[in-house]
Design a protein around this motif. Structure first.
Motif, PDB file in Angstrom:
ATOM      1  N   TRP A  42       0.834  -1.203   0.000  1.00 12.10           N
ATOM      2  CA  TRP A  42       0.000   0.000   0.000  1.00 12.10           C
ATOM      3  C   TRP A  42       0.867   1.251   0.000  1.00 12.10           C
ATOM      4  O   TRP A  42       1.960   1.256   0.579  1.00 12.10           O
ATOM      5  N   SER A  48      -3.795   3.687  -2.479  1.00 14.52           N
ATOM      6  CA  SER A  48      -3.280   2.975  -3.651  1.00 14.52           C
ATOM      7  C   SER A  48      -2.606   1.683  -3.217  1.00 14.52           C
ATOM      8  O   SER A  48      -2.111   1.575  -2.098  1.00 14.52           O
ATOM      9  N   VAL A 149     -10.015   0.646  -1.963  1.00 15.87           N
ATOM     10  CA  VAL A 149      -9.146   1.713  -2.432  1.00 15.87           C
ATOM     11  C   VAL A 149      -9.960   2.996  -2.557  1.00 15.87           C
ATOM     12  O   VAL A 149     -11.182   2.981  -2.462  1.00 15.87           O
TER      13      VAL A 149
END
Length: 151
Positions: A42, A48, A149
């Motif tokens: 991550w 993201s 996300v």
């Protein structure tokens, strides 16, 4: 034994042999779908992620969601990479309930292959689900709902 009995015996023997041959040379050995595992990395404050995929423990490729632009990489962008010439492609989808936002798939391409970034502006901070799969023909081995996300 009469001629009729000999002919019938010959016909039955030939049929038995052909059935045996056809069963012995059938469709081949079925190969089970691989066990899909992953490692994730991550970044961008947890918006993201790169999801590294493993098929039966062997590295297969990755799916990358990039929320914000970074270097030459665009934001609100998805891509997939197939790194293993194992017959399985790599696919990623980003969605919200009832709406597919992005899809990146290496299906139909020889490995190694990386898709272009799939992009388009999204509302900043909106939450989405990233699903990742190995794909082959109509088969899919996926991790659904594992990754949340943001745009």
């Amino acid at each position: 034994m009469s001629n009729w009995s000999k002919r019938l015996a010959t016909l039955l023997s030939a049929t038995a042999v052909m059935v045996g041959v056809s069963l012995g040379t059938g469709s081949g050995t079925a190969v089970a779908a691989p066990k899909l595992t992953y490692q994730s990395s991550w970044y961008q404050s947890g918006k993201s992620v790169v999801v590294y995929l493993y098929a039966d423990g062997d590295y297969a490729g990755y799916v990358n969601w990039n929320a914000d632009p970074e270097g030459n990489d665009p934001g609100d962008a998805l891509r997939a990479k197939d790194d293993a010439a194992d017959g399985w492609g790599v696919e990623g989808t980003v969605s919200e309930p009832g709406w597919l936002v992005r899809e990146a798939s290496t299906r139909g391409h020889s490995s190694p292959y990386t898709t272009p970034w799939q992009t388009g502006n999204l509302i900043e901070g909106s939450p989405y689900t990233l699903d990742v799969c190995l794909v082959k023909g109509s088969e899919r081995v996926c991790l659904y709902g594992y990754f949340r996300v943001k745009a």
